[in-house]
Scaffold this active site. Structure first.
Site, PDB file in Angstrom:
ATOM      1  CB  CYS A 112      66.317  28.315  41.227  1.00 43.16           C
ATOM      2  SG  CYS A 112      66.319  27.528  42.826  1.00 43.16           S
ATOM      3  CG  HIS A 238      68.745  26.014  38.530  1.00 44.89           C
ATOM      4  ND1 HIS A 238      69.661  26.526  39.416  1.00 44.89           N
ATOM      5  CD2 HIS A 238      67.769  25.430  39.275  1.00 44.89           C
ATOM      6  CE1 HIS A 238      69.252  26.270  40.648  1.00 44.89           C
ATOM      7  NE2 HIS A 238      68.113  25.608  40.586  1.00 44.89           N
ATOM      8  CG  ASN A 268      69.680  24.126  43.697  1.00 45.77           C
ATOM      9  OD1 ASN A 268      69.898  25.316  43.490  1.00 45.77           O
ATOM     10  ND2 ASN A 268      68.486  23.585  43.550  1.00 45.77           N
TER      11      ASN A 268
END
Ligand code: UT7
Length: 313
Positions: A112, A238, A268
């Site tokens: 990520c 994020h 996500n």
């Protein structure tokens, strides 16, 4: 030399999957998912749309936005954990799709945090003077590596892509500072399980790590740029979980309205989550030239990366 983002584009698949969908096969509820994660819906690509397709769609927009031709790109860096194959890489296949002749192309893996790593890698190549326009893509099709029988991860992940053309920009603009880091001792908390090809996550441990590192890394990046939190116009973390994002925002001392939130719409999306959020804010005219932006990512590895950037060509 000032190095920054000359062109930008993002793409999310059409298919919207809401929280109610999971109620039919998992012991969960829209209420739990919304309250515990901030996610309302996510996008999942179908069988006919794989990682390179997503990357391609975002890249075409970024190249157009930069006002250049595909052939002006001299390197491709793709941040992804979900390439079709280990090789050829998404970078290799994207190069072919874009019809760019013979330029360097590669994938790099920092889960990520990948888009942060990609931007900073590209910055070095441009700053050296060896390359001029580097296409950096953050893309993931997490739906193909998500364990749909595990309620604590199935509800989190989505698919998407974002792309930036990293080039020289005008004086004072571009990347002002950054911090990249990793802590392999936390690798056991979040990994791609080779036994079933799906994501394993210890949510609690990742949560604790994320809250700490997002605040610390962002603060250090702002400090390295010689700025204060008041100077930050938009905080783009994020998009993992609204509770993690809120706590990072508080640690950085940024007011609520200056944090970008797209986790409600996309869930996500790993390497694509910061770019999808940037795209959303650009679309809503919430990012203007000379705005100071802070990006911060964290993820499997464990890895992290934070960037302070003054927007504009
Ligand atoms: O990109 C980086 C990757 N990942 C992340 O950023 C995720 C980080 N972690 C998280 O976002 C959170 O840990 C979760 C949202 C995954 C879970 O929230 P939590 O506050 O850490 O809850 P928990 O794991 O401690 O679980 C609390 C309860 C448990 O039940 P018991 O043991 O208390 O009876 C879980 O089984 O919530 C249960 N639970 C659920 N309940 C309904 C877990 N997932 C679900 C679900 N629906 N989908």
């Amino acid at each position: 030399m000032n190095v920054g983002i000359k062109g930008f584009g993002a793409y999310a698949p059409e298919n919207v999957v809401d929280n109610a969908y999971f109620e039919s096969f998992l012991e969960t509820s829209d209420e739990w998912i919304s309250k515990m994660t901030g996610i309302k819906e996510r996008r999942w690509a179908g069988e006919d749309e794989d990682t390179t397709d997503l990357a391609y769609k975002a890249s075409v927009k970024a190249i157009e936005d930069a006002g250049i031709e595909a052939n002006d790109i001299d390197m491709i860096i793709v941040a992804t954990s979900t390439g079709e194959y280990p090789f050829p890489t998404v970078g290799n296949m994207l190069q072919n799709r874009l019809g760019i002749s013979k330029v360097a192309s590669m994938d790099q893996l920092a889960a990520c945090s990948g888009f942060m790593y990609g931007l900073i890698n590209a910055k070095q190549f441009v700053q050296s003077g060896d390359y001029k326009n580097i296409l950096v893509v953050g893309v993931d099709k997490l739906s193909k590596i998500t364990d749909m029988t595990d309620r604590s991860t199935a509800i989190l992940f989505g698919d998407g892509a974002g792309a930036a053309v990293v080039s020289e920009v005008s004086e004072g603009r571009g990347i002002l500072s950054y911090e990249l880091g990793s802590d392999g001792s936390g690798g056991e908390y979040l990994y791609l399980n080779p036994d079933n090809g799906k994501i394993f996550m210890n949510g609690r441990e990742v949560f604790k790590f994320a809250v700490r590192i997002m605040g610390e890394a962002s603060n250090r990046a702002v400090e390295k740029a010689g700025l204060q939190s008041e100077d930050v116009d938009m905080f783009i973390p994020h998009q993992a979980n609204i509770r993690i994002m809120e706590s990072a925002r508080e640690r950085l001392g940024i007011p609520k309205e200056k944090m970008s939130v797209s986790v409600d719409k996309f869930g996500n999306t790993s390497a694509a989550s910061i770019p999808l959020s940037i795209a959303q804010e650009l679309e809503n005219n919430r990012i203007k030239d000379d705005d100071v932006l802070v990006f911060v990512g964290f993820g499997g590895g464990l890895t992290w990366g934070a960037i302070t950037l003054k927007w504009g060509k």
